[in-house]
Design an enzyme around this catalytic site. Structure first.
Site, PDB file in Angstrom:
ATOM      1  CG  ASP A   1      -2.229   0.631   1.034  1.00 43.79           C
ATOM      2  OD1 ASP A   1      -3.238   0.068   1.498  1.00 43.79           O
ATOM      3  OD2 ASP A   1      -2.272   1.682   0.369  1.00 43.79           O
TER       4      ASP A   1
ATOM      5  CG  ASP B   1      -4.248   6.013   0.901  1.00 44.29           C
ATOM      6  OD1 ASP B   1      -5.216   5.259   1.083  1.00 44.29           O
ATOM      7  OD2 ASP B   1      -4.090   7.073   1.507  1.00 44.29           O
TER       8      ASP B   1
ATOM      9  CD  GLU C   1      -8.607   4.955  -1.556  1.00 47.39           C
ATOM     10  OE1 GLU C   1      -7.600   5.568  -1.171  1.00 47.39           O
ATOM     11  OE2 GLU C   1      -9.522   4.596  -0.795  1.00 47.39           O
TER      12      GLU C   1
ATOM     13  CG  HIS D   1      -8.994  -0.702   4.564  1.00 48.79           C
ATOM     14  ND1 HIS D   1      -8.806  -0.713   3.193  1.00 48.79           N
ATOM     15  CD2 HIS D   1      -8.477   0.471   4.974  1.00 48.79           C
ATOM     16  CE1 HIS D   1      -8.206   0.384   2.805  1.00 48.79           C
ATOM     17  NE2 HIS D   1      -7.994   1.119   3.877  1.00 48.79           N
ATOM     18  CG  ASP D   2     -11.201   2.899   3.656  1.00 46.81           C
ATOM     19  OD1 ASP D   2     -10.578   3.252   2.637  1.00 46.81           O
ATOM     20  OD2 ASP D   2     -10.695   2.885   4.800  1.00 46.81           O
TER      21      ASP D   2
HETATM   22  O1  TEU Z   1      -9.211   6.161   1.914  1.00 48.73           O
HETATM   23  C1  TEU Z   1      -9.531   7.314   1.149  1.00 48.73           C
HETATM   24  C2  TEU Z   1     -10.963   7.600   1.235  1.00 48.73           C
HETATM   25  O2  TEU Z   1     -11.586   7.999   0.298  1.00 48.73           O
HETATM   26  C3  TEU Z   1     -11.559   7.411   2.553  1.00 48.73           C
HETATM   27  O3  TEU Z   1     -11.916   8.702   2.971  1.00 48.73           O
HETATM   28  C4  TEU Z   1     -12.739   6.491   2.435  1.00 48.73           C
HETATM   29  O4  TEU Z   1     -13.399   6.658   1.211  1.00 48.73           O
HETATM   30  C5  TEU Z   1     -13.713   6.850   3.497  1.00 48.73           C
HETATM   31  O5  TEU Z   1     -13.017   6.670   4.693  1.00 48.73           O
HETATM   32  C6  TEU Z   1     -14.928   5.941   3.398  1.00 48.73           C
HETATM   33  O6  TEU Z   1     -15.671   6.144   4.562  1.00 48.73           O
HETATM   34  C7  TEU Z   1      -7.813   5.930   1.988  1.00 48.73           C
HETATM   35  C8  TEU Z   1      -7.601   4.705   2.855  1.00 48.73           C
HETATM   36  O7  TEU Z   1      -8.204   3.574   2.223  1.00 48.73           O
HETATM   37  C9  TEU Z   1      -8.220   4.988   4.192  1.00 48.73           C
HETATM   38  O8  TEU Z   1      -8.153   3.833   5.041  1.00 48.73           O
HETATM   39  C10 TEU Z   1      -7.452   6.139   4.832  1.00 48.73           C
HETATM   40  O9  TEU Z   1      -8.094   6.490   6.052  1.00 48.73           O
HETATM   41  C11 TEU Z   1      -7.422   7.368   3.911  1.00 48.73           C
HETATM   42  O10 TEU Z   1      -7.149   7.054   2.557  1.00 48.73           O
HETATM   43  C12 TEU Z   1      -6.299   8.291   4.344  1.00 48.73           C
HETATM   44  O11 TEU Z   1      -5.072   7.663   4.077  1.00 48.73           O
END
Ligand code: TEU
Ligand code: CA
Length: 556
Positions: free
Chosen positions: A98, A199, A254, A326-327
């Site tokens: 990542d 990311d 992403e 994970h989000d």
């Molecule tokens: O997520 C980016 C992002 O868009 C997040 O705001 C996500 O869509 C949102 O939390 C959904 O509720 C990336 C990573 O995947 C995330 O875990 C990190 O917290 C974020 O970037 C900052 O690095």
């Protein structure tokens, strides 16, 4: 359409903190992952996407990196990491890391220097501005609530942080920052890494003037000024030229907020940028005014978005296929049924993700049909995004019950409860106290039970992956949607030369009937995959579909 290994692969995402603890401290770690490599090989996945394991103060569970080239002690050592890479490669699997370079941790040495003085050599590694009229330099909101700016007393200036205030944005307009990132990427690639998940990579180019965002709030979303920004493709093509193009690797960006047209600029085979991106349109389908304003979704909207991406990139670039990470909340709870039809709906959604055109991404536990969780109080939740939102909404006077309901449905901790390995204490995840509580349903939903049940979601995933490997049409076949207006059924064909597949999915618990449109001419049909047995006497002109029934046919 060129054929290549990352188009034919299935990716499995590991959130290390919640995968397997090996030393009883309640935190998943790299030796724990190593102990589960045979499980992953049994599933049949090809690539592991490992969420951040770098040195971090853990403000955002590792997405706030303080040293890009060392391993967080919670997770182990660099030699543990090297053993993991060797363990994957020796089993014919690959590893992508990542890459989190839109921002670093405020504890990174670069930021520690940068904040010391306005003329520090590292000052311009980050985005510093004077306040305006005693307030922040502009009205941008953070993704994690509040302002996207924090005042730093040492120099009286503000620094930009699109995420938490411990995640200062790196200044990509500074060529020294880009060089540092490219050198770090090369270091990992020379260690044998097979690629990167990047990311929020489409946020790295900001409009230099940093203008105010439209909106009535005290703080407003400034995406117009940092999403797919003015120099983004210049930076991506430079990264590709300087680093990526020198290795046989896989990259997936992403990219919140991209359309298929914009995505084609990142993943077009002639663009020299990335291989794939993660689109968010489906992830926003049940969001009203922001993710926490939960709205019902319609299957015709779901199909329109999914099909638009299938056709929008066809012949130009390659799709990533996911409904979990994970989000995001667990897909069986969000788009399926985590009650009596949990297994059927998990298998139906899996059939969708593994028979569309693109590379499927399995998020840890998805292959078990793991579900969302409901903790009793906000204190039991861990995610900074959730805690910041809770505080903001309570201060704004929202009823606590309504806030908690949004957290139950959309909170990121839903996806971060520990992997459920067996029915022993803490689901076999740890012999200690888990950093985040295990979902109480681990006694019923766990890997040991699934491995012993031939009809489990796990074995369905394993057979889907095998099916994909045996049938090139599943990877490279052209997609064509059927019955676009049907609110219960998602149906489509895949065509490769003379071969045709027909996929029919009942997205709900109500029984319904599928009738193959007259436009689809065929001589005979054979049922080749599905989540219910199907009698040979089936009739495609009147195919009764049971709750969440998924069936795949070859048509000749
Ligand atoms: O997520 C980016 C992002 O868009 C997040 O705001 C996500 O869509 C949102 O939390 C959904 O509720 C990336 C990573 O995947 C995330 O875990 C990190 O917290 C974020 O970037 C900052 O690095
Ligand atoms: Ca541990």
């Amino acid at each position: 359409m060129t054929k290549t290994w990352w188009k034919e692969s299935v990716v499995y995402q590991i959130y290390p903190r919640s995968f397997q603890d090996s030393n009883g401290d309640g935190i998943g770690d790299i030796p724990g992952i190593i102990s589960r490599l045979d499980y992953l090989q049994t599933l049949g996945v090809d690539v592991i996407w490992l969420c951040p394991v770098y040195q971090s103060p853990n403000d955002d569970n590792g997405y706030d990196i303080s040293d890009y080239q060392s391993i967080m002690s919670d997770f182990g050592t660099i030699s543990d990491w090297e053993k993991l890479l060797e363990g994957l490669h020796s089993r014919g699997m690959k590893l992508i890391m990542d890459l989190v370079v839109n921002h670093s941790s405020d504890e990174h040495a670069w930021f520690v220097e940068s904040r010391k003085s306005k003329d520090n050599p590292y000052r311009d590694y980050y985005i510093w501005r004077d306040g305006k009229d005693g307030k922040e330099p502009n009205n941008w909101s953070s993704f994690f609530s509040g302002s996207a700016w924090k005042k730093d007393e040492a120099t009286g200036q503000y620094f930009l942080h699109l995420f938490s205030s411990k995640q200062p944005d790196l200044n990509w307009d500074n060529e020294k920052v880009r060089r540092e990132v490219y050198d770090m990427m090369t270091w990992w690639l020379d260690k044998g890494v097979d690629g990167f998940r990047m990311d929020v990579i489409n946020l790295i180019s900001k409009v230099q003037q940093l203008p105010d965002a439209a909106g009535e709030g005290k703080y407003n979303f400034g995406g117009d000024y940092f999403m797919n920004g003015p120099r983004i493709h210049e930076f991506m093509q430079e990264m590709n030229r300087e680093v990526l193009s020198k290795y046989d690797i896989m990259t997936v960006g992403e990219t919140p907020g991209v359309t298929p047209e914009e995505a084609a600029l990142y993943v077009g085979e002639d663009r020299g940028e990335l291989n794939m991106v993660f689109q968010f349109e489906l992830m926003d389908i049940d969001s009203g005014n922001g993710k926490w304003d939960v709205c019902p979704w319609k299957l015709t909207d779901f199909k329109r978005i999914m099909s638009k991406w299938q056709t929008g990139l066809a012949g130009k670039g390659w799709n990533s296929l996911y409904l979990n990470n994970h989000d995001q909340p667990r897909m069986v709870s969000r788009f399926g049924n985590d009650g009596i039809y949990r297994k059927e709906s998990a298998k139906m959604l899996a059939t969708l993700l593994h028979t569309l055109q693109g590379t499927p991404y399995i998020y840890q536990g998805e292959e078990l049909g793991m579900t969302n969780v409901k903790f009793g109080s906000i204190e039991e939740y861990q995610d900074i995004e959730t805690h910041n939102m809770y505080k903001e909404f309570v201060e704004a006077g929202h009823p606590v019950e309504q806030i908690m309901n949004s957290i139950y449905i959309k909170g990121r901790d839903n996806a971060r409860t520990p992997m459920q390995w067996d029915a022993t204490a803490n689901g076999g995840f740890t012999s200690g106290t888990p950093w985040l509580q295990v979902n109480p349903n681990f006694t019923v939903i766990n890997a040991e039970e699934a491995l012993n049940d031939p009809d489990s979601v796990f074995h369905y995933y394993r057979k889907l992956i095998e099916f994909r490997k045996r049938n090139e049409i599943v990877v490279y076949g052209d997609f064509k949607e059927l019955l676009e207006q049907d609110e219960r059924i998602y149906a489509y064909t895949r065509t490769l030369g003379e071969q045709r597949l027909l996929v029919v999915l009942n997205f709900f618990a109500d029984e319904t009937v599928f009738a193959l449109p007259d436009s689809v001419r065929y001589g005979s049909a054979e049922r080749v995959f599905g989540n219910y047995e199907l009698s040979p006497g089936f009739d495609l002109n009147e195919l009764k579909l049971r709750p969440y029934e998924a069936q795949v046919f070859t048509l000749v």
